[in-house]
Write a protein that holds these residues in place. Sequence first.
Motif, PDB file in Angstrom:
ATOM      1  N   ASN A 167       0.848  -1.343  -0.167  1.00  0.00           N
ATOM      2  CA  ASN A 167       0.113   0.196   0.396  1.00  0.00           C
ATOM      3  C   ASN A 167       0.858   0.816   0.041  1.00  0.00           C
ATOM      4  OD1 ASN A 167      -2.378  -1.485   0.298  1.00  0.00           O
ATOM      5  ND2 ASN A 167      -2.079  -1.710   2.853  1.00  0.00           N
ATOM      6  N   HIS A 227       3.720   1.603   1.636  1.00  0.00           N
ATOM      7  CA  HIS A 227       4.282   1.590   2.840  1.00  0.00           C
ATOM      8  C   HIS A 227       5.254   0.971   2.971  1.00  0.00           C
ATOM      9  CE1 HIS A 227       1.695   5.375   4.220  1.00  0.00           C
ATOM     10  NE2 HIS A 227       0.776   4.885   3.391  1.00  0.00           N
ATOM     11  N   VAL A 228       6.237   0.833   3.588  1.00  0.00           N
ATOM     12  CA  VAL A 228       7.468  -0.416   4.367  1.00  0.00           C
ATOM     13  C   VAL A 228       6.571  -0.445   6.091  1.00  0.00           C
ATOM     14  CG1 VAL A 228       9.891  -1.085   4.643  1.00  0.00           C
ATOM     15  CG2 VAL A 228       9.138   0.584   3.205  1.00  0.00           C
ATOM     16  N   ALA A 229       5.896  -2.076   5.618  1.00  0.00           N
ATOM     17  CA  ALA A 229       5.923  -2.483   6.705  1.00  0.00           C
ATOM     18  C   ALA A 229       6.930  -3.501   7.175  1.00  0.00           C
ATOM     19  CB  ALA A 229       4.597  -2.954   7.093  1.00  0.00           C
ATOM     20  N   PRO A 230       7.332  -4.626   8.543  1.00  0.00           N
ATOM     21  CA  PRO A 230       8.053  -5.694   8.751  1.00  0.00           C
ATOM     22  C   PRO A 230       7.362  -6.485   8.066  1.00  0.00           C
ATOM     23  CG  PRO A 230       8.164  -3.907  10.612  1.00  0.00           C
ATOM     24  CD  PRO A 230       7.013  -3.653  10.038  1.00  0.00           C
ATOM     25  N   CYS A 231       7.956  -7.726   8.031  1.00  0.00           N
ATOM     26  CA  CYS A 231       7.089  -9.220   7.172  1.00  0.00           C
ATOM     27  C   CYS A 231       7.546  -9.584   7.631  1.00  0.00           C
ATOM     28  CB  CYS A 231       6.555  -8.484   5.994  1.00  0.00           C
ATOM     29  SG  CYS A 231       5.357  -9.861   4.938  1.00  0.00           S
ATOM     30  N   THR A 245      13.502   4.667   1.403  1.00  0.00           N
ATOM     31  CA  THR A 245      12.330   5.357   0.102  1.00  0.00           C
ATOM     32  C   THR A 245      13.100   6.473  -0.872  1.00  0.00           C
ATOM     33  OG1 THR A 245      11.652   6.238   1.969  1.00  0.00           O
ATOM     34  CG2 THR A 245      10.625   4.386   1.289  1.00  0.00           C
ATOM     35  N   ALA A 264      12.769   3.908   6.545  1.00  0.00           N
ATOM     36  CA  ALA A 264      12.541   3.440   6.553  1.00  0.00           C
ATOM     37  C   ALA A 264      12.062   1.987   6.909  1.00  0.00           C
ATOM     38  CB  ALA A 264      11.485   2.935   5.741  1.00  0.00           C
ATOM     39  N   ARG A 265      13.310   2.046   8.216  1.00  0.00           N
ATOM     40  CA  ARG A 265      13.906   1.583   8.929  1.00  0.00           C
ATOM     41  C   ARG A 265      12.938   0.951   9.743  1.00  0.00           C
ATOM     42  NH1 ARG A 265      18.830   2.091  11.861  1.00  0.00           N
ATOM     43  NH2 ARG A 265      18.230   4.357  11.911  1.00  0.00           N
ATOM     44  N   TYR A 266      12.693  -0.687  10.726  1.00  0.00           N
ATOM     45  CA  TYR A 266      12.126  -1.320  11.451  1.00  0.00           C
ATOM     46  C   TYR A 266      13.085  -2.130  12.701  1.00  0.00           C
ATOM     47  CZ  TYR A 266       7.923   1.443   9.862  1.00  0.00           C
ATOM     48  OH  TYR A 266       6.862   2.079   8.947  1.00  0.00           O
ATOM     49  N   PRO A 267      12.403  -2.384  14.002  1.00  0.00           N
ATOM     50  CA  PRO A 267      13.313  -2.990  15.059  1.00  0.00           C
ATOM     51  C   PRO A 267      13.044  -4.379  14.170  1.00  0.00           C
ATOM     52  CG  PRO A 267      11.489  -1.609  16.030  1.00  0.00           C
ATOM     53  CD  PRO A 267      11.718  -1.322  14.446  1.00  0.00           C
ATOM     54  N   LEU A 297      16.871   3.922  16.320  1.00  0.00           N
ATOM     55  CA  LEU A 297      15.444   4.297  16.037  1.00  0.00           C
ATOM     56  C   LEU A 297      14.719   5.529  16.966  1.00  0.00           C
ATOM     57  CD1 LEU A 297      15.020   0.385  15.658  1.00  0.00           C
ATOM     58  CD2 LEU A 297      14.758   2.428  13.820  1.00  0.00           C
ATOM     59  N   GLU A 331      14.230   8.340  15.511  1.00  0.00           N
ATOM     60  CA  GLU A 331      13.907   9.081  14.920  1.00  0.00           C
ATOM     61  C   GLU A 331      12.635   8.388  15.538  1.00  0.00           C
ATOM     62  OE1 GLU A 331      15.067   5.907  11.504  1.00  0.00           O
ATOM     63  OE2 GLU A 331      17.186   6.065  11.510  1.00  0.00           O
ATOM     64  N   THR A 332      12.046   7.811  16.498  1.00  0.00           N
ATOM     65  CA  THR A 332      10.043   8.282  16.724  1.00  0.00           C
ATOM     66  C   THR A 332      10.564   9.438  17.676  1.00  0.00           C
ATOM     67  OG1 THR A 332       8.808   6.138  17.122  1.00  0.00           O
ATOM     68  CG2 THR A 332      10.846   6.768  18.776  1.00  0.00           C
ATOM     69  N   ASN A 351       1.367  -7.385   9.351  1.00  0.00           N
ATOM     70  CA  ASN A 351       1.303  -5.955  10.669  1.00  0.00           C
ATOM     71  C   ASN A 351       0.250  -4.802  10.228  1.00  0.00           C
ATOM     72  OD1 ASN A 351       3.061  -4.514  12.063  1.00  0.00           O
ATOM     73  ND2 ASN A 351       4.567  -5.642  11.136  1.00  0.00           N
ATOM     74  N   PHE A 373       0.474   0.332  12.344  1.00  0.00           N
ATOM     75  CA  PHE A 373       1.047  -0.893  12.379  1.00  0.00           C
ATOM     76  C   PHE A 373       0.233  -1.163  13.811  1.00  0.00           C
ATOM     77  CE2 PHE A 373       4.053   0.759   9.180  1.00  0.00           C
ATOM     78  CZ  PHE A 373       3.181  -0.211   7.769  1.00  0.00           C
ATOM     79  N   LYS A 397       6.522   4.886   9.085  1.00  0.00           N
ATOM     80  CA  LYS A 397       7.788   6.232   9.066  1.00  0.00           C
ATOM     81  C   LYS A 397       7.336   6.207   7.715  1.00  0.00           C
ATOM     82  CE  LYS A 397      11.402   3.830  12.587  1.00  0.00           C
ATOM     83  NZ  LYS A 397      12.578   4.188  12.247  1.00  0.00           N
ATOM     84  N   THR A 398       6.918   5.501   6.547  1.00  0.00           N
ATOM     85  CA  THR A 398       6.312   6.071   5.352  1.00  0.00           C
ATOM     86  C   THR A 398       5.644   7.249   5.437  1.00  0.00           C
ATOM     87  OG1 THR A 398       6.113   4.165   4.639  1.00  0.00           O
ATOM     88  CG2 THR A 398       7.640   5.224   3.584  1.00  0.00           C
ATOM     89  N   GLY A 447       6.547   8.709  11.332  1.00  0.00           N
ATOM     90  CA  GLY A 447       7.564   7.206  12.374  1.00  0.00           C
ATOM     91  C   GLY A 447       7.181   7.926  13.853  1.00  0.00           C
TER      92      GLY A 447
END
Lengths: 267, 135, 75
Positions: A28, A30-34, A50, A56-59, A218, A221-222, B5, B20, B35-36, B42
């Motif tokens: 969609n 957007h970047v998401a953990p998967c 991106t 768009a890094r995630y833990p 992170l 960033e948050t 997610n 998410f 984040k996006t 984010g």
Amino acid sequence: MIDIVRQKISKLLSDGSVKGVVALAMANGHVAPCLFQKEDDLEPLCLGDTKKPGDARYPLNKVLITIARQYPEDVFGVLVRGCDERGLYVLYRLNQLEPDKVMTIGIACPQELAKACECKKPYPDELVAGEKTEGITQQGVQDMEDMDLSKRFSFWKNQFSKCVKCYGCRDICPMCFCRECSLECEDIISKGELPVDIPVFHLTRAMHMTDRCIDCGLCDETCPSGIPLRLLYKKTSKIMNAEFGFTSGINKNEQSPLNLMGPAPEK
Amino acid sequence: MDYRNTLTTCTYCGCGCNLFLESLDGKLTHTTPCKTSPVNEGKLCIKGWNVHQFVQSEKRLNKPLLRKDGKLTEVSWDEALDFTVSKLKEIKEANGSDSVGFFASAKVTNEENYLMQKFARAAIGTNSVDHCARL
Amino acid sequence: MSECNYLYGNYCAEKRVTVLSQMLDFCGIEKDRLRARWVSSAEAPEFVEEINEFIDVLKPLGPSPLKKQTSKDVA
């Protein structure tokens, strides 16, 4: 680079060496953990870049802990950058993950990202894709140390008083896995009060990060208030290195000097 | 093993932060800010970070309750709605539209809250609309 | 040092104090405001001496600028 990563994941999944691979996916817009579980399902795979590299890094380690707690017998793969791999080493040390239940797919960070992070080691030990780039010498902490005491005081007081106590730094942190958190202990931190207790709130967290922080950034960033938390934790790492010769996440079989008996080792 | 997610929008306020909801085998485990997303980039506030908790809270009501003989009793939606409609009509006729007030929730979507105030103004005919997050 | 009730607990504590005092300094707070000493519960005179010494260090520093106003102060 992404094709090499995709091939590697596909191979791990098809030969059955892992049950699933924790990585990032684009969906969609957007970047998401998967969690990838099928080798022919890898189309949405992405590396978290991106507009800029690594924006768009995630833990992913945190995701891996969640899944591994539920499925302790299975082996999982995980996409790692230099910092994520350091995080894994720390999580092995703290008994949150088992080394033989984790397979890494390591990617190196480009120079641009390494510079933005002031990262000492922008690549994992086990590299699958990307070119190793030079580590960056950290200047930020030194600049802060060069200021005089009263300047540092007003800087941090100003920064800490911006805190809205969202606890985002803790919630995003791949090293924060405790079920009970000191930051929720009312004897230390008053509940529901703003401004936050200066410097208790932030230094309590910093003290918990001394032998854990793997400098992934992170938290920075948050933070909705833009508090330079990473600078604070970089300083703890610097102290740990100077006093005890310890850097968290550099060795796979490390032990923290804070938990070892006896005085500090000779420098 | 079903790890997902799900991209969604925070229901707590009108900012519309994207987040998410992380779920493992049908259970919500964590919230992660998107984040996006151009809205929150984010970041989240304390409420957003814990938005997954109220969904499966043990204290959450799953069925409508009606006070019968001084005791709250589980009833069907049809019965509850019929009762509400009859009472609302009764009160409106006896004391006028402004004797009814509407209290919206922070835990539903903006669209649902919109519908609620529309119902208050158009169907009942009152401007007495409030919200629990109107701080 | 090795007489701690929690075996090696005070060794760990000492290391943490080392880190914390430097962190205080980094945040612009005088590190003299923090001190750790090992005094057994049977050593009352030593304890008194320690505290008096600490007070002598703290007095010139004055109250912390971060001290919260209690309701009493405000009234």
